[in-house]
Design a protein around this motif. Structure first.
Motif, PDB file in Angstrom:
ATOM      1  N   ARG A 199      73.450  27.786  24.242  1.00  0.00           N
ATOM      2  CA  ARG A 199      73.524  28.825  23.227  1.00  0.00           C
ATOM      3  C   ARG A 199      74.297  30.012  23.769  1.00  0.00           C
ATOM      4  O   ARG A 199      73.963  30.513  24.839  1.00  0.00           O
ATOM      5  CB  ARG A 199      72.091  29.258  22.906  1.00  0.00           C
ATOM      6  N   GLN A 236      65.248  37.348  13.121  1.00  0.00           N
ATOM      7  CA  GLN A 236      66.120  37.359  14.307  1.00  0.00           C
ATOM      8  C   GLN A 236      67.573  37.271  13.828  1.00  0.00           C
ATOM      9  O   GLN A 236      67.990  36.247  13.292  1.00  0.00           O
ATOM     10  CB  GLN A 236      65.789  36.158  15.195  1.00  0.00           C
ATOM     11  N   LEU A 238      71.574  37.025  14.280  1.00  0.00           N
ATOM     12  CA  LEU A 238      72.457  36.351  15.245  1.00  0.00           C
ATOM     13  C   LEU A 238      73.905  36.748  14.998  1.00  0.00           C
ATOM     14  O   LEU A 238      74.328  36.866  13.853  1.00  0.00           O
ATOM     15  CB  LEU A 238      72.379  34.829  15.063  1.00  0.00           C
ATOM     16  N   TYR A 240      77.769  35.455  16.244  1.00  0.00           N
ATOM     17  CA  TYR A 240      78.607  34.517  16.987  1.00  0.00           C
ATOM     18  C   TYR A 240      80.034  35.023  16.926  1.00  0.00           C
ATOM     19  O   TYR A 240      80.601  35.163  15.837  1.00  0.00           O
ATOM     20  CB  TYR A 240      78.595  33.130  16.348  1.00  0.00           C
ATOM     21  N   TYR A 246      75.572  27.149  19.127  1.00  0.00           N
ATOM     22  CA  TYR A 246      74.201  26.833  19.555  1.00  0.00           C
ATOM     23  C   TYR A 246      74.048  25.314  19.439  1.00  0.00           C
ATOM     24  O   TYR A 246      74.213  24.763  18.354  1.00  0.00           O
ATOM     25  CB  TYR A 246      73.196  27.579  18.662  1.00  0.00           C
ATOM     26  N   HIS A 249      69.068  21.424  18.269  1.00  0.00           N
ATOM     27  CA  HIS A 249      67.679  21.687  18.669  1.00  0.00           C
ATOM     28  C   HIS A 249      66.806  21.639  17.425  1.00  0.00           C
ATOM     29  O   HIS A 249      67.328  21.603  16.301  1.00  0.00           O
ATOM     30  CB  HIS A 249      67.574  23.084  19.312  1.00  0.00           C
ATOM     31  N   PHE A 276      67.230  30.422   6.646  1.00  0.00           N
ATOM     32  CA  PHE A 276      68.353  30.874   7.456  1.00  0.00           C
ATOM     33  C   PHE A 276      69.300  31.671   6.588  1.00  0.00           C
ATOM     34  O   PHE A 276      69.753  31.197   5.545  1.00  0.00           O
ATOM     35  CB  PHE A 276      69.049  29.657   8.085  1.00  0.00           C
ATOM     36  N   ALA A 337      72.236  22.469  14.571  1.00  0.00           N
ATOM     37  CA  ALA A 337      73.070  23.161  15.555  1.00  0.00           C
ATOM     38  C   ALA A 337      73.937  24.174  14.830  1.00  0.00           C
ATOM     39  O   ALA A 337      74.101  24.102  13.613  1.00  0.00           O
ATOM     40  CB  ALA A 337      73.967  22.151  16.268  1.00  0.00           C
ATOM     41  N   ALA A 338      74.484  25.121  15.591  1.00  0.00           N
ATOM     42  CA  ALA A 338      75.504  26.009  15.043  1.00  0.00           C
ATOM     43  C   ALA A 338      76.825  25.588  15.670  1.00  0.00           C
ATOM     44  O   ALA A 338      76.992  25.655  16.897  1.00  0.00           O
ATOM     45  CB  ALA A 338      75.191  27.457  15.370  1.00  0.00           C
ATOM     46  N   LYS A 346      80.668  35.346  12.933  1.00  0.00           N
ATOM     47  CA  LYS A 346      79.569  34.892  12.070  1.00  0.00           C
ATOM     48  C   LYS A 346      78.336  35.735  12.346  1.00  0.00           C
ATOM     49  O   LYS A 346      77.912  35.859  13.490  1.00  0.00           O
ATOM     50  CB  LYS A 346      79.275  33.423  12.358  1.00  0.00           C
ATOM     51  N   ASN A 350      67.716  34.121  11.556  1.00  0.00           N
ATOM     52  CA  ASN A 350      66.606  33.184  11.473  1.00  0.00           C
ATOM     53  C   ASN A 350      65.384  33.899  10.930  1.00  0.00           C
ATOM     54  O   ASN A 350      64.998  34.957  11.447  1.00  0.00           O
ATOM     55  CB  ASN A 350      66.209  32.697  12.878  1.00  0.00           C
TER      56      ASN A 350
HETATM   57  O1  LIG Z   1      73.631  29.657  13.418  1.00  0.00           O
HETATM   58  C1  LIG Z   1      73.229  28.642  12.854  1.00  0.00           C
HETATM   59  O2  LIG Z   1      73.856  28.122  11.916  1.00  0.00           O
HETATM   60  C2  LIG Z   1      71.938  28.019  13.305  1.00  0.00           C
HETATM   61  C3  LIG Z   1      71.229  28.819  14.367  1.00  0.00           C
HETATM   62  C4  LIG Z   1      69.930  28.240  14.777  1.00  0.00           C
HETATM   63  O3  LIG Z   1      69.626  27.135  14.506  1.00  0.00           O
HETATM   64  C5  LIG Z   1      68.945  29.039  15.546  1.00  0.00           C
HETATM   65  O4  LIG Z   1      69.270  30.171  15.941  1.00  0.00           O
HETATM   66  O5  LIG Z   1      67.794  28.566  15.741  1.00  0.00           O
END
Ligand SMILES: O=C(O)CCC(=O)C(=O)O
Ligand SMILES: [Fe+2]
Length: 467
Positions: A199, A236, A238, A240, A246, A249, A276, A337-338, A346, A350
């Motif tokens: 990640r 949370q 995120l 990118y 990522y 998982h 999401f 996954a990402a 991006k 979450n």
């Molecule tokens: O960024 C995504 O599309 C998925 C991210 C993700 O699965 C996570 O942060 O648990």
């Protein structure tokens, strides 16, 4: 049965389950019709969420509907499901199963079940939207939002336009100054030294306790999931940048690897679902990948984006997928996954919802009465609608105060003679104040009762009365 023309919205096509290596059904979600006939309670059940040519039929003594505990036990007996769960016991930690009306409202008496007629019995105890088939679109009751089924294994929905673009921008601006490297929850069994193989994004948690927008989103989302806000983790956010990703998982915790972790409760406490959020568009890459959708085998390379179902980020859209099956066990199809961002940036988030309330001080089992109930206060509640009508000659200001938290959220102004309705929960408290600031003078305090529709009139005199 009297439910024949209602089943179509709740049963999932058997052909929609593509995997050959697992049963072609939704484990632990039963669609049950209950009606009175000739002094008996008649039952017809389509077990595990698929339409059966020969549904299970049974009947019960009518008197059983009077006692909730007995009714639940005899319904469970008639449907012949057991407390199936992970294999290492601790059955007392498993949630009581839930009985829900088609709106997702949790039912709490035999009379409510008879009134509903068609009910969803969910062994894992929390509401679960049946996928029906890929492309199925369901309007979220009481809202303009459309839930579109994107996949059946995993159970995955998309809701476009769930967040307004301004809201997405505000969330990004709040998170931006606080971003730190994303980590990965380490298991008890093996310690991974280098998270960056898995990640590379950055992240920030935002706390709804200090933010009215996030509190409003808590409510909007719990209205979407039909799971109480007490089950939420703090959102949370995120980020990118180019090439960040990522690896595949699951968001739930495999209890095999967390046997001694308190907050996993031997596998009975877990992340149930993820909502999401896509906060930006991404011109290239950055999709969320579900490598096991469409019946695909487990991927060999967790970082490959070659095979699987890809969801493209789209500002304001959210996707919702279940990490657990309706019976409460983990669903390996929830692997995701990402993919690396190839162009642009991006922002996403979450929003994890657990199968049990997040407050570890709440004793369990936590809902309803069944054979596991030992007298603790039930804490899982369901949405009710509260309308506040202002009969003061001046405007008043509405604040929501969830239980177990000191926070108070501003929810809106009510002009004289106007009314405001809100989705809320039994036992939650609402404060009515003279100003839009939580420190302004308190006019009234109103506790929400356990009734689906409530009206509170705010007027001078002895304070608000419930109609
Ligand atoms: O960024 C995504 O599309 C998925 C991210 C993700 O699965 C996570 O942060 O648990
Ligand atoms: Fe994830």
């Amino acid at each position: 049965s009297p439910c024949d023309d209602r089943y179509a919205a709740w049963v999932t096509d058997r052909e929609a389950f593509q995997r050959k290596d697992e049963p072609r059904h939704l484990s632990g979600l039963h669609i049950v019709c209950v009606w009175k006939e000739a002094g008996r309670l008649r039952l017809e059940a389509h077990m595990n969420g698929v339409l059966e040519k020969d549904p299970l039929r049974s009947d019960l003594d009518e008197a059983l509907s009077l006692d909730w505990g007995q009714f639940r036990n005899s319904l469970q007996g008639a449907l012949r499901f057991t407390k199936a769960t992970y294999e290492w016991g601790n059955f007392h930690l498993k949630q009581p199963y839930g009985i829900f009306a088609e709106t997702g409202r949790r039912l709490r008496s035999g009379t409510e079940v008879l009134d509903a007629g068609l009910v969803l019995v969910v062994e894992g105890g929390q509401w679960f939207w049946p996928p029906v088939r890929i492309g199925y679109v369901r309007q979220l009751p009481g809202t303009p939002y459309m839930l579109e089924t994107v996949s059946v294994q995993p159970v995955l929905f998309r809701v476009r336009g769930f967040l307004r673009e301004e809201e997405c921008r505000v969330i990004i601006d709040m998170a931006a100054p606080n971003m730190s490297d994303s980590d990965v929850v380490q298991t008890e069994k093996h310690y991974r030294e280098n998270d960056t193989d898995l990640r590379t994004s950055t992240q920030a948690r935002l706390h709804s306790s200090v933010n009215p927008l996030l509190q409003e989103l808590d409510l909007r989302i719990s209205n979407l999931t039909r799971v109480d806000v007490a089950h939420n983790e703090e959102v949370q956010v995120l980020r990118y940048r180019s090439k960040e990703f990522y690896a595949a998982h699951t968001d739930n915790f495999d209890p095999k690897y967390y046997e001694n972790t308190d907050f996993i409760d031997k596998g009975h406490r877990n992340r149930l679902l993820t909502v999401f959020w896509y906060l930006t568009n991404v011109s290239k890459g950055g999709e969320t990948l579900f490598p096991r959708a469409d019946g695909l085998p487990p991927p060999k390379d967790m970082r490959s984006c070659e095979r699987g179902l890809k969801v493209r980020p789209e500002v304001g859209a959210v996707i919702l997928w279940y990490s657990l099956r309706p019976n409460g066990n983990g669903d390996p199809n929830g692997l995701h996954a990402a993919c690396p961002v190839e162009d642009g940036e991006k922002w996403s988030a979450n929003y994890w919802v657990w199968n049990k309330p997040r407050d570890l001080l709440i004793s369990l089992p936590d809902a309803d009465v069944d054979e596991e109930y030992h007298g603790e206060q039930p804490v899982t509640s369901n949405h009710v609608s509260a309308t506040f009508r202002n009969e003061h000659p001046f405007p008043v200001y509405l604040f929501w105060k969830p239980p177990h938290q000191a926070r108070e959220a501003f929810m809106g102004e009510i002009s004289p003679q106007a009314a405001v309705s809100a989705q809320t929960f039994p036992l939650h408290t609402w404060h009515i104040r003279m100003g839009a600031d939580p420190s302004s003078e308190l006019v009234a305090v109103q506790e929400i009762a356990d009734q689906p529709e409530q009206v509170f009139v705010l007027s001078s005199g002895s304070g608000p009365d419930e109609l």
